[in-house]
Design a protein around this motif. Structure first.
Motif, PDB file in Angstrom:
ATOM      1  N   VAL A   1       2.403  -1.660  -1.413  1.00 51.58           N
ATOM      2  CA  VAL A   1       1.446  -1.106  -1.272  1.00 51.58           C
ATOM      3  C   VAL A   1       1.052  -2.068  -3.212  1.00 51.58           C
ATOM      4  O   VAL A   1       0.383  -2.686  -3.107  1.00 51.58           O
ATOM      5  CB  VAL A   1       0.640   0.335  -1.749  1.00 51.58           C
ATOM      6  N   ILE A   2       1.200  -1.647  -4.348  1.00 53.89           N
ATOM      7  CA  ILE A   2       1.347  -2.257  -4.935  1.00 53.89           C
ATOM      8  C   ILE A   2       2.070  -3.874  -5.354  1.00 53.89           C
ATOM      9  O   ILE A   2       1.080  -4.777  -6.147  1.00 53.89           O
ATOM     10  CB  ILE A   2       2.529  -1.560  -6.322  1.00 53.89           C
ATOM     11  N   LEU A   3       2.791  -3.638  -4.749  1.00 50.30           N
ATOM     12  CA  LEU A   3       3.362  -6.018  -4.894  1.00 50.30           C
ATOM     13  C   LEU A   3       2.087  -6.058  -4.063  1.00 50.30           C
ATOM     14  O   LEU A   3       1.322  -7.686  -4.122  1.00 50.30           O
ATOM     15  CB  LEU A   3       4.425  -5.456  -3.314  1.00 50.30           C
ATOM     16  N   VAL A   4       1.687  -6.022  -2.410  1.00 49.41           N
ATOM     17  CA  VAL A   4       0.283  -6.864  -2.121  1.00 49.41           C
ATOM     18  C   VAL A   4      -1.078  -6.937  -2.782  1.00 49.41           C
ATOM     19  O   VAL A   4      -1.226  -7.783  -3.006  1.00 49.41           O
ATOM     20  CB  VAL A   4       0.327  -6.601  -0.189  1.00 49.41           C
ATOM     21  N   TYR A   5      -1.206  -5.525  -3.775  1.00 51.97           N
ATOM     22  CA  TYR A   5      -2.208  -5.612  -4.294  1.00 51.97           C
ATOM     23  C   TYR A   5      -2.312  -6.897  -5.715  1.00 51.97           C
ATOM     24  O   TYR A   5      -2.885  -6.838  -5.620  1.00 51.97           O
ATOM     25  CB  TYR A   5      -2.352  -3.955  -4.665  1.00 51.97           C
ATOM     26  N   GLN A   6      -1.056  -6.806  -6.104  1.00 51.58           N
ATOM     27  CA  GLN A   6      -0.790  -7.159  -6.756  1.00 51.58           C
ATOM     28  C   GLN A   6      -0.850  -8.916  -6.388  1.00 51.58           C
ATOM     29  O   GLN A   6      -1.438 -10.315  -7.599  1.00 51.58           O
ATOM     30  CB  GLN A   6       0.528  -7.123  -8.026  1.00 51.58           C
ATOM     31  N   ARG A   7      -0.814  -8.959  -5.484  1.00 53.84           N
ATOM     32  CA  ARG A   7      -0.996 -10.647  -5.035  1.00 53.84           C
ATOM     33  C   ARG A   7      -1.860 -11.168  -4.385  1.00 53.84           C
ATOM     34  O   ARG A   7      -2.228 -12.049  -4.176  1.00 53.84           O
ATOM     35  CB  ARG A   7       0.603 -10.750  -3.866  1.00 53.84           C
ATOM     36  N   THR A   8      -2.619 -10.162  -3.666  1.00 54.74           N
ATOM     37  CA  THR A   8      -3.676 -10.336  -2.817  1.00 54.74           C
ATOM     38  C   THR A   8      -4.919 -10.069  -4.006  1.00 54.74           C
ATOM     39  O   THR A   8      -6.102 -10.417  -3.529  1.00 54.74           O
ATOM     40  CB  THR A   8      -3.603 -10.060  -2.209  1.00 54.74           C
TER      41      THR A   8
ATOM     42  N   ALA B   1       6.042  13.251  -5.434  1.00 52.86           N
ATOM     43  CA  ALA B   1       7.257  12.822  -6.142  1.00 52.86           C
ATOM     44  C   ALA B   1       7.203  11.722  -5.230  1.00 52.86           C
ATOM     45  O   ALA B   1       7.713  10.698  -6.311  1.00 52.86           O
ATOM     46  CB  ALA B   1       8.516  13.389  -5.370  1.00 52.86           C
ATOM     47  N   GLY B   2       7.486  10.685  -4.460  1.00 53.77           N
ATOM     48  CA  GLY B   2       7.492   9.562  -4.172  1.00 53.77           C
ATOM     49  C   GLY B   2       6.228   8.820  -4.637  1.00 53.77           C
ATOM     50  O   GLY B   2       6.598   7.584  -5.275  1.00 53.77           O
ATOM     51  N   PHE B   3       4.920   9.179  -4.421  1.00 53.85           N
ATOM     52  CA  PHE B   3       3.930   8.669  -5.511  1.00 53.85           C
ATOM     53  C   PHE B   3       3.734   8.369  -6.352  1.00 53.85           C
ATOM     54  O   PHE B   3       3.252   7.612  -7.352  1.00 53.85           O
ATOM     55  CB  PHE B   3       2.581   9.334  -4.960  1.00 53.85           C
ATOM     56  N   LEU B   4       4.293   9.649  -7.376  1.00 59.42           N
ATOM     57  CA  LEU B   4       4.617  10.285  -8.774  1.00 59.42           C
ATOM     58  C   LEU B   4       5.432   8.608  -9.482  1.00 59.42           C
ATOM     59  O   LEU B   4       4.965   8.105 -10.070  1.00 59.42           O
ATOM     60  CB  LEU B   4       4.157  11.354  -9.173  1.00 59.42           C
ATOM     61  N   VAL B   5       6.345   9.023  -8.613  1.00 59.52           N
ATOM     62  CA  VAL B   5       7.826   8.904  -9.190  1.00 59.52           C
ATOM     63  C   VAL B   5       7.615   7.358  -8.746  1.00 59.52           C
ATOM     64  O   VAL B   5       8.026   6.383  -9.959  1.00 59.52           O
ATOM     65  CB  VAL B   5       9.159   9.214  -8.976  1.00 59.52           C
ATOM     66  N   GLY B   6       7.385   6.955  -7.552  1.00 56.10           N
ATOM     67  CA  GLY B   6       7.312   5.293  -7.263  1.00 56.10           C
ATOM     68  C   GLY B   6       6.556   4.575  -8.180  1.00 56.10           C
ATOM     69  O   GLY B   6       6.685   3.536  -8.995  1.00 56.10           O
ATOM     70  N   GLY B   7       5.367   4.750  -8.775  1.00 57.47           N
ATOM     71  CA  GLY B   7       4.621   4.363  -8.907  1.00 57.47           C
ATOM     72  C   GLY B   7       5.280   4.134 -10.660  1.00 57.47           C
ATOM     73  O   GLY B   7       5.008   2.471 -10.563  1.00 57.47           O
ATOM     74  N   LEU B   8       5.718   4.292 -11.523  1.00 54.94           N
ATOM     75  CA  LEU B   8       6.563   4.482 -12.581  1.00 54.94           C
ATOM     76  C   LEU B   8       7.409   3.719 -12.454  1.00 54.94           C
ATOM     77  O   LEU B   8       7.735   2.639 -13.308  1.00 54.94           O
ATOM     78  CB  LEU B   8       6.866   5.897 -13.323  1.00 54.94           C
ATOM     79  N   VAL B   9       8.103   3.835 -11.377  1.00 53.58           N
ATOM     80  CA  VAL B   9       9.450   2.697 -10.839  1.00 53.58           C
ATOM     81  C   VAL B   9       9.296   1.432 -10.792  1.00 53.58           C
ATOM     82  O   VAL B   9       9.938   0.292 -11.569  1.00 53.58           O
ATOM     83  CB  VAL B   9      10.534   3.551  -9.869  1.00 53.58           C
ATOM     84  N   VAL B  10       7.768   1.578  -9.441  1.00 55.48           N
ATOM     85  CA  VAL B  10       7.951   0.374  -9.410  1.00 55.48           C
ATOM     86  C   VAL B  10       7.171  -0.675 -10.506  1.00 55.48           C
ATOM     87  O   VAL B  10       7.201  -2.047 -10.625  1.00 55.48           O
ATOM     88  CB  VAL B  10       7.070   0.214  -7.879  1.00 55.48           C
ATOM     89  N   VAL B  11       6.816  -0.242 -11.256  1.00 51.20           N
ATOM     90  CA  VAL B  11       5.690  -0.922 -12.832  1.00 51.20           C
ATOM     91  C   VAL B  11       6.807  -1.271 -13.244  1.00 51.20           C
ATOM     92  O   VAL B  11       7.290  -2.424 -13.990  1.00 51.20           O
ATOM     93  CB  VAL B  11       4.791  -0.074 -13.055  1.00 51.20           C
TER      94      VAL B  11
END
Length: 406
Positions: free
Chosen positions: A46-53, A162-172
């Protein structure tokens, strides 16, 4: 009217008693590990696509793409759970998905190829999910089964949180590629754990008597209560839109991508709390009677999103929505208990695939609506549509609780 469980009792059963079953612990552990990786990967996509588009529609599509394969073959693959040893089916699906997710991690992957790989990963989820759901009633019976389903749903939603909370931090912090590698590793670990389960051969020993997909569909649609429970499950398509539109909505109110993950985690967090209350504080005979009213009430908080409330209020609305949506746990357990074992894998697969397809389509449509009405407006519109559908189901055939289940 009380729903009778296979053991013929409504006695209270705790999570400790359920987790004392070694086979259940293995299945639960494998599922939790792989789902944690899946949620991390979903955030990354989700973050990758929003950052690119910077497109709400393409962002919603990137989340919805993991649901769309059910439209093309999900139900057909699900009946494999009634034809082949269920353990082997889950192990094979896990290993194949690990390979596909590693391909997604290749740098500079074109969006079209990324979508196709995600589509393939989710297609393999259909038989694995059907096999897992069909195995569970063989491990647990009676109220232990209901509590086992509740424990699975609670931990499933916890992995979302957990995936959404930690995922956002990890991906960023590290970029999305690491998330895909971690997801692939979790599939391998899941396959290793599942390989230790008993074979759990399907209930139909004679290959010539195996039911076809149309028989599974007839099983679901031919009995009013099963049909009603299936339609109740489909309401989840309306309540899933906030997950697909969380990042665009966060941007709408001025949040960064990592804080937008709070919005993605709110509904699952509420679901965990609601499931605990519903399964541990409400008597079994009362749960089924609450299904319709809870379904209707679950959409009311989403209608309030039309006012574009500030972040704290929005979080409260989503948590309440998630807590009320916990009725799905009871509906799932009752549905499985009503289906004969020899048809269970395929029947569950039919409903799961239909629900997954409906969720995917709802997310895509919500993304299109968000381009014109804003993410908040799209969420509110889907909440209103869900409330209308739930209201119609309150008096639909099958809404009355049957005397027996299982």
């Amino acid at each position: 009217m009380t729903v009778k469980h296979p053991e013929g009792t409504d006695r209270s059963v705790g999570f400790r008693e359920v987790f004392s079953v070694a086979e259940y612990r293995r299945l639960w552990s494998a599922t939790v590990i792989s789902e944690l990786g899946d949620q991390l990967a979903r955030v990354a996509v989700v973050i990758l696509v929003y950052q690119r588009t910077s497109s709400a529609w393409l962002t919603a599509l990137s989340y919805a793409i993991s649901y769309l394969p059910a439209i093309m073959g999900g139900s057909l693959l699900a009946v494999l759970a009634d034809r082949y040893p269920r353990r082997n089916l889950m192990v094979s699906a896990d290993l194949l998905r690990a390979i596909l997710v590693l391909l997604i991690a290749i740098p500079a992957m074109p969006l079209l190829v990324l979508y196709l790989l995600l589509f393939a990963v989710q297609t393999l989820e259909s038989p694995a999910r059907a096999a897992r759901a069909a195995i569970l009633p063989q491990m647990l019976t009676g109220e232990r089964y209901t509590v086992g389903v509740a424990a699975y749903h609670v931990t499933n939603q916890f992995t979302y949180v957990a995936g959404f909370l930690v995922g956002g931090l990890v991906v960023v912090a590290t970029g999305p590629r690491l998330a895909f590698v971690i997801d692939a590793v979790t599939f391998v670990v899941s396959a290793l754990i599942v390989s230790r389960l008993a074979a759990y051969a399907p209930a139909e020993p004679d290959r010539a008597t195996k039911a076809r997909l149309r028989d599974r569909v007839r099983t679901v649609t031919g009995r009013p209560r099963l049909r009603w429970l299936a339609m109740l499950a489909l309401l989840a398509a309306f309540s899933m839109t906030p997950l697909a539109l969380a990042v665009p909505y966060g941007r709408q109110i001025g949040l960064d991508e990592d804080l937008s993950s709070l919005l993605m985690a709110a509904i699952p967090a509420g679901y965990v709390a609601g499931t605990f209350v519903l399964t541990r504080r409400v008597r079994p005979q009362a749960r089924s009677r609450l299904l319709g009213p809870l379904a209707l009430a679950s959409f009311l908080p989403l209608m309030g999103v039309a006012l574009v409330p500030p972040l704290p209020v929005m979080l409260v609305l989503l948590v309440v929505c998630g807590a009320l949506t916990a009725y799905q746990v009871v509906a799932n357990a009752e549905f499985v208990g009503l289906v004969p074992d020899e048809q269970r894998g395929g029947a569950i697969g039919v409903v799961a695939a239909t629900l997954t397809a409906a969720q995917g389509l709802a997310m895509v449509v919500a993304g299109v609506v968000a381009e014109f009405a804003g993410a908040g407006g799209a969420i509110a519109l889907f909440g209103t549509a869900g409330a209308i559908a739930a209201l119609l189901l309150l008096r639909a055939p099958g809404s009355r609780v049957e005397a027996t289940a299982g």
